[in-house]
Design a protein around this motif. Structure first.
Motif: not given
Lengths: 114, 223
Positions: A4, A28, A35, A37, A67, A70-71, A73-74, A85-86, A88-89, A106
């Motif tokens: 993906i 980054y 993660r 990527m 997939v 992907w999860w 990573m997510r 996530r914090f 990343k944000l 994506f």
């Protein structure tokens, strides 16, 4: 399912492309690689150089294995087990003043469809 | 139809007595008036996010009855003492957008989330439209409802409840998670890396085992 692809298109304000690229490489890219990527390529427009009168669009193409990748990573977590996530944000928020707009898409390969 | 959904977190010292708490709650709930149906069950641990230990989903004909339930003497007698030492997160919502298929055993799952204030109205509408596409493409969803929250009790001002039923938990952990309508389209509003990120990260995912459909109006009797 095959890999993906994750395409980031980031429109950087005139004169900020070099600083953005430096921050991206330092803050980054290493965490994205942690993660799962994989960098597939980087591009710029206008091509070749920055023009101080114009914004620069930077394109970063990443991929993850499938997939499940992907999860991973997510839903990634930091070394101490916290929700990443914090972090990343914070990266995207801190660099937002250098940008005009951005888009994340994506993608799947048409050639890999059954 | 108005649903009052309570997620009950037991104090550490009572977690091992969860079954006894469930039995007492069911007993107390059976004495309440004005409840069309009631479902009390332990939260499934494997898929839970901020879900607490016990799920109590009550259905009322109207919001007025849901709001009045705590005035029922039976509530004060049997329910209030049980809940007094617990933490309760509660949402109340009118169910208007749903498709329910009566079926046998399975799992019920809800995602309870808050669209951030700057996301109203445009992003909220887009999130709702995206979620409502999912049942068309994810065949493991046998029933669903997407509801705006009208009443909330607890520290977070939740805005939406997204409920589904599946034949088993693999319907959620499998097709629901792996379908591209989810990770490739709808998830972007929940993903801190996407520019349209608009859902508060402190959300709730809760699931319980069911022996029959509990969504909809013609469902389980008060129990």
């Amino acid at each position: 399912m095959s890999r993906i692809f994750i395409l980031d298109e980031i429109i950087v304000k005139p004169g900020h492309a070099a600083a953005y690229l430096e921050a991206y490489a330092r803050d980054y890219a290493p965490s994205a690689q942690r993660r799962g990527m994989r960098s597939e390529g980087r591009w710029r427009n206008p091509p070749v150089q920055d023009f101080e009168e114009l914004p620069t669009t930077l394109y970063f193409m990443w991929s993850v294995e499938d997939v499940a990748g992907w999860w991973r990573m997510r839903l990634s977590r930091t070394d101490d087990g916290a929700d990443e996530r914090f972090e990343k944000l914070r990266w995207w928020q801190e660099t937002e003043p250098m940008t005009l707009n951005r888009k994340r898409s994506f993608l799947s390969s048409l050639d890999a469809e059954p | 139809m108005f649903v009052a959904l309570r997620l009950i977190t037991l104090p550490q010292a009572q977690i091992l007595q969860r079954d006894a708490q469930l039995a007492e709650l069911r007993l107390g709930a059976a004495a309440l008036k004005g409840v069309a149906s009631s479902w009390i069950a332990p939260a499934l641990d494997g898929v839970a996010i901020n879900a607490g230990h016990i799920v109590w989903r009550m259905v009322f004909a109207t919001e007025r009855e849901a709001m009045a339930i705590r005035q029922d003497p039976a509530w004060g007698r049997a329910i209030a003492p049980l809940l007094a030492v617990t933490e309760v997160t509660s949402v109340g919502y009118r169910v208007t957008r749903s498709a329910v298929r009566l079926a046998g055993p399975g799992i019920w799952r809800a995602l309870i989330f808050r669209v951030m204030p700057e996301g109203f109205p445009a992003h909220a509408h887009a999130i709702e439209a995206g979620l409502m596409m999912m049942p068309k493409y994810v065949s493991s969803i046998r029933s669903w409802a997407l509801s705006p929250v009208a009443l909330v009790e607890g520290p977070k001002a939740f805005t939406h409840v997204w409920e589904q039923e599946f034949d088993d938990v693999s319907g959620l952990t499998g097709e629901y998670m792996t379908h591209p309508i989810h990770w490739g389209v709808v998830d972007s509003w929940f993903d801190a890396e996407c520019p349209n990120y608009m859902v508060d990260p402190q959300l709730i995912q809760v699931a319980v085992e069911i022996d029959r459909t509990i969504m909809g109006s013609a469902t389980a009797p008060a129990a």
